[in-house]
Scaffold this active site. Structure first.
Site: not given
Ligand code: URA
Length: 207
Positions: A103, A107, A198
């Site tokens: 990601r 953006t 995460d």
């Molecule tokens: N990716 C993740 O690992 N956790 C989130 O809360 C959103 C995306």
């Protein structure tokens, strides 16, 4: 039409709560995720098409159901690999593909950096990624997978945000979603709330 399956099972809910706890260490998180993915895999493989085959038991000849073919599993790197173990324990001879996306932190767009897929044409594909957040990574992975013309795609995650579900439905209305829970919302940096943080960092201890 939205096909959303929320796997409502006490064991799944219990294990998910343990994974959400900030104090749960990576080792335990991985173990819980592997156990939960096995239960989720059981649900996502429901209604896979069967054919009748003639077999011989020790007693007699008989017609019995057998999978027409095993689905292909595609893991969205890197967190998808946390779901892969459990899924492969349920369908051990499934062929496995990987799509690597990261990601862009500004953006929130998904950028592809790796893709290795077995033949997908005409196959049922189960795409695994624990977190359906903005839906950008999932959507980009599905765009790539669809180039290889699978017959059907099922998306399996652990947690989904309403925003991610809506985005996926908009971009890929033909893809059914399985999740252990739908959370409240995304925060301003695209994390699921209450969520579990995460997922990649929780699995691999990289935070
Ligand atoms: N990716 C993740 O690992 N956790 C989130 O809360 C959103 C995306």
């Amino acid at each position: 039409m939205l096909e959303l399956h929320v796997v409502n099972h006490p064991l799944v809910s219990h294990k998910l709560t343990q994974m959400r706890r900030a104090e749960t260490p990576s080792e335990r998180f991985r173990q819980l995720l592997a156990e939960t993915s096995l239960l989720l895999a059981y649900e996502v493989t429901r209604e896979l098409p069967l054919k009748s085959v003639r077999i011989t038991t020790p007693m007699t000849d008989t017609d019995q159901p057998e999978l027409i073919e095993e689905p292909v599993v595609v893991s969205i790197l890197r967190a998808g690999n946390g779901l892969l173990d459990g899924v492969l324990r349920v369908i051990p001879s499934a062929r496995v593909g990987h799509v690597g996306l990261y990601r862009d932190h500004e953006t929130l767009e998904a950028i592809e950096y790796y893709c290795k897929l077995p033949p997908l044409e005409g196959r049922t594909v189960i795409v695994v990624d624990p977190m359906l957040a903005t839906g950008n990574s999932a959507s980009a992975a599905l765009d790539r997978i669809k180039l290889d013309e699978p017959a059907a795609i099922r998306f399996l995650c652990l947690l989904a945000a309403p925003e991610g579900i809506a985005a996926l439905q908009e971009a890929h209305p033909d893809v059914a979603i399985w999740t252990a829970a739908v959370d409240e919302c995304l925060n301003e940096v695209g994390y699921i709330v209450p969520g579990l943080g995460d997922a990649g960092d929780r699995i691999f201890g990289t935070s």
